[in-house]
Structure formats: structure tokens, C-alpha cells
Motif scaffolding. Structure first.
Motif, PDB file in Angstrom:
ATOM      1  N   ASP A   4       0.805  -1.211   0.000  1.00  0.00           N
ATOM      2  CA  ASP A   4       0.000   0.000   0.000  1.00  0.00           C
ATOM      3  C   ASP A   4       0.845   1.272   0.000  1.00  0.00           C
ATOM      4  OD1 ASP A   4      -0.851   0.104   3.586  1.00  0.00           O
ATOM      5  OD2 ASP A   4       1.024  -0.253   2.518  1.00  0.00           O
ATOM      6  N   TRP A   5       2.145   1.142  -0.296  1.00  0.00           N
ATOM      7  CA  TRP A   5       3.008   2.331  -0.331  1.00  0.00           C
ATOM      8  C   TRP A   5       2.567   3.235  -1.477  1.00  0.00           C
ATOM      9  CZ3 TRP A   5       6.162   5.396  -3.164  1.00  0.00           C
ATOM     10  CH2 TRP A   5       7.025   6.245  -2.464  1.00  0.00           C
ATOM     11  N   HIS A   6       2.545   4.531  -1.208  1.00  0.00           N
ATOM     12  CA  HIS A   6       2.145   5.504  -2.226  1.00  0.00           C
ATOM     13  C   HIS A   6       2.956   6.765  -2.017  1.00  0.00           C
ATOM     14  CE1 HIS A   6      -0.373   8.197  -4.670  1.00  0.00           C
ATOM     15  NE2 HIS A   6      -0.957   7.117  -5.161  1.00  0.00           N
ATOM     16  N   TRP A   7       3.266   7.452  -3.119  1.00  0.00           N
ATOM     17  CA  TRP A   7       4.020   8.698  -3.016  1.00  0.00           C
ATOM     18  C   TRP A   7       3.322   9.713  -2.116  1.00  0.00           C
ATOM     19  CZ3 TRP A   7       8.862   9.779  -4.219  1.00  0.00           C
ATOM     20  CH2 TRP A   7       9.529   8.965  -5.124  1.00  0.00           C
ATOM     21  N   GLY A   9       1.351   8.842   0.439  1.00  0.00           N
ATOM     22  CA  GLY A   9       0.943   8.183   1.671  1.00  0.00           C
ATOM     23  C   GLY A   9       1.141   9.032   2.914  1.00  0.00           C
ATOM     24  N   GLY A  50       0.855   3.611  -6.899  1.00  0.00           N
ATOM     25  CA  GLY A  50       1.477   3.179  -5.655  1.00  0.00           C
ATOM     26  C   GLY A  50       1.841   1.716  -5.734  1.00  0.00           C
ATOM     27  N   GLU A  53       7.732   1.133  -4.001  1.00  0.00           N
ATOM     28  CA  GLU A  53       8.286   2.194  -3.156  1.00  0.00           C
ATOM     29  C   GLU A  53       9.302   3.056  -3.899  1.00  0.00           C
ATOM     30  OE1 GLU A  53      10.275   2.780   1.280  1.00  0.00           O
ATOM     31  OE2 GLU A  53       9.443   0.854   0.655  1.00  0.00           O
ATOM     32  N   GLN A  58       6.491   6.211 -11.464  1.00  0.00           N
ATOM     33  CA  GLN A  58       5.170   6.534 -10.955  1.00  0.00           C
ATOM     34  C   GLN A  58       5.103   7.983 -10.475  1.00  0.00           C
ATOM     35  OE1 GLN A  58       4.248   3.450  -8.039  1.00  0.00           O
ATOM     36  NE2 GLN A  58       3.093   2.341  -9.609  1.00  0.00           N
ATOM     37  N   TYR A  59       6.195   8.478  -9.918  1.00  0.00           N
ATOM     38  CA  TYR A  59       6.237   9.881  -9.499  1.00  0.00           C
ATOM     39  C   TYR A  59       6.055  10.796 -10.709  1.00  0.00           C
ATOM     40  CZ  TYR A  59       8.055  14.256  -7.546  1.00  0.00           C
ATOM     41  OH  TYR A  59       8.216  15.573  -7.156  1.00  0.00           O
TER      42      TYR A  59
END
Length: 306
Positions: A4-7, A9, A50, A53, A58-59
Motif C-alpha cells: 500500500d506504499w504511495h508517493w 501516503g 502506488g 516504493e 510513478q512519481y
């Protein structure tokens, strides 16, 4: 690595509502009211970025999503007539879909939004001793690189690709009243896309363009204007929880500084578009005298960093 890691988060986990993410939600709600499904799409796209990590791909995709939301919000805020209709990714006769379309009476306006991946380029800006913002000659470039192997070369190929892609998408719609606009979202080094388009040495909208076919400069005849928006670094500053430049109230806001406007560039072959399009993007025309005395809007041939 947590699935569940997200930028974002961290910003979601703090007890105080982040004003920039709240504004994103508001803009999605506004878009949803005008084009059902659009706001939900944006929220879904952001949520799926996400799981990996610190994945910079994705960023960058998140920044590009913000660029699209920024541009379409500016379009929706323009003073269209009460009978205007809005379409997300309308399908042209060639099967291609520009980002957005406004049908205002008999006039049809198509918009395409593009934003480059700038992360590596931004790092190279910080480490290079010399930058060549525009193409001049191979001999000049070689002589500079001989003394400065780390010289930063022009970032003009993405701009060329944006023009080619937008022109192809716009070509699927009949020419008539209205116009086609390419929006390029860049960072504060706005002289880079301006020079790529207008440099007298090889600018893509000039007869000396480096993009040539059969010895002739390629003409993107379905594009009527290009908007260069200096907004990418604003998203980056917001995500880092730093103060936003130029007195912006949130990361989708226009600059409140008269010395840092966006830039509107009509193409030499394009149709004249209504002023509210330029004004809606907070832009000045590239040859406006107010821009001629501001360094970021000039087209340097050579920059030496100290």
C-alpha cells in the motif's frame, strides 16, 4: 515492501488536510459535474500510482496527471457560452483522441496536453557546467563539448514529439471555425521549450526547423497555437511541502507574479484564436514587450553555470 506504499501516503496520513490534495479533489469534483466520469477517472489514476516504493516512473506519471488536471481546469474556467459542450478524449476520424474538446456553437476547440519527464534533466541542470538550450550547429556543439564534456544539450526532441503527436491527433477533426491548441507543461526553465519552438537557428516553428522532411521544415498545420506553462516545479514543491513560488494559493493556481506568466505562441500558419484562451492560461504572447526584459523568456544560445 508494503503493497500500500504511495508517493502521497505521508500526506494522507497526517491529521491536517493538505491544501493541495484538497484542491485536487475539488477540481476533480468540478470536472465530474461538467464531464461525468472524468473526476472519478483522475482520482482512480492517482490512487493506482502506488505499490512500488519510491518508483520515480510513478512519481513522473503523477506529475503528468497533475499537469492534465491543471490544463483542463484552466479550460473549464474560460468564459465559454452557455451552450458550450465539453468532451474528454473525443475520437477523431483517424481513431486518435486529443485530450479535451470544447464545442461552443459552431466553433470546435481541441486541446492536447503534454508534459515531459524532467527529473533526469533537472538533475543534469544541477551538475552541468554549461548548457546549450538551443541547437545551433554541429560544429559549435562539438567545440563546446570538447571543453565541457558535461555540457547539457537542448531538450528539444520531446517538444518535437509533442508537436508530431498533437498534429496527428488534431488531423482527425475537420478544419472549420475554432482551433487546435497544444499545451506543454514545463518547469521554470521556460526558455527551453520557447527556444525549441522559436530559435532562429533551428526552432520547430520556423523555416530553419531541425525537423525536416525532403529538405523542408515540417509544418504542423493542424496546430494553431502552443501554450508553454511553467507549472511542473510547482507540483514538485507542493509534494515536498515547501512554499509555492510566485504567491500561488495552491499547486494548480496561476502565478500571481507578473514577471512569471505562461507563454502563448501562435503558429505561423494557424488560425487566430479568441483572447480568452490565452488569458485563461495566464499567458502573454511570446513577443509581448513585457517578456523581452525577463531572462527566463529569452532564448540564450549558451549558459555558463557558476
Amino acid at each position: 515492501m508494503a503493497k500500500d506504499w504511495h508517493w502521497l501516503g505521508y500526506l494522507y496520513s497526517i491529521p491536517i488536510v493538505n491544501k493541495d490534495l484538497w484542491k485536487f479533489a475539488q477540481l476533480c469534483a468540478s470536472a465530474e459535474r461538467v464531464v461525468p466520469g472524468l473526476g472519478v477517472r483522475y482520482i482512480t489514476e492517482l490512487a493506482r500510482l502506488g505499490g512500488r516504493e519510491r518508483d520515480e516512473l510513478q512519481y513522473q506519471q503523477m506529475l503528468q496527471l497533475f499537469a492534465e488536471v491543471y490544463a483542463i481546469n484552466r479550460i473549464l474556467l474560460m468564459p465559454w457560452s452557455s451552450c458550450a459542450h465539453f468532451h474528454f478524449e473525443p475520437r477523431g476520424k483517424n481513431g486518435l483522441r486529443p485530450e479535451f474538446q470544447v464545442v461552443d456553437g459552431e466553433r470546435i476547440y481541441n486541446f492536447e496536453v503534454k508534459s515531459p519527464s524532467l527529473l533526469l534533466h533537472q538533475r543534469r541542470r544541477g551538475s552541468s557546467s554549461v548548457q546549450l538550450p538551443v541547437r545551433i550547429t554541429k560544429e559549435f556543439t562539438a567545440s563546446v563539448q570538447l571543453k565541457n564534456p558535461d555540457a547539457l544539450l537542448p531538450r528539444d526532441n520531446p517538444v518535437k514529439d509533442f508537436l508530431v503527436s498533437a498534429n496527428e491527433k488534431f488531423s482527425g477533426f475537420p478544419r472549420g471555425p475554432g482551433g487546435n491548441i497544444l499545451v506543454i507543461v514545463w518547469d521554470d526553465f521556460i526558455y527551453e521549450p520557447i527556444g525549441s519552438l522559436l530559435s532562429e537557428f533551428a526552432g520547430l516553428l520556423t523555416p530553419n526547423s531541425f525537423h525536416r522532411e525532403g529538405g523542408e521544415a515540417v509544418v504542423y498545420d493542424f496546430i494553431d497555437a502552443v501554450v508553454c506553462a511553467r507549472q511542473m516545479n510547482v507540483f514538485q514543491e507542493a509534494l515536498a511541502e515547501r512554499s509555492l513560488p510566485d504567491d500561488r494559493r495552491h499547486m494548480f493556481d496561476l502565478s500571481q507574479n507578473p514577471y512569471t506568466p505562461n507563454v502563448y505562441i501562435p503558429t505561423p500558419w494557424g488560425e487566430i484564436l479568441p483572447e480568452h484562451i490565452r488569458e485563461g492560461f495566464g499567458a502573454l504572447t511570446h513577443d509581448d514587450e513585457r517578456l523581452q526584459v525577463i531572462a527566463e523568456y529569452r532564448m540564450p544560445e549558451y549558459i555558463f553555470y557558476v
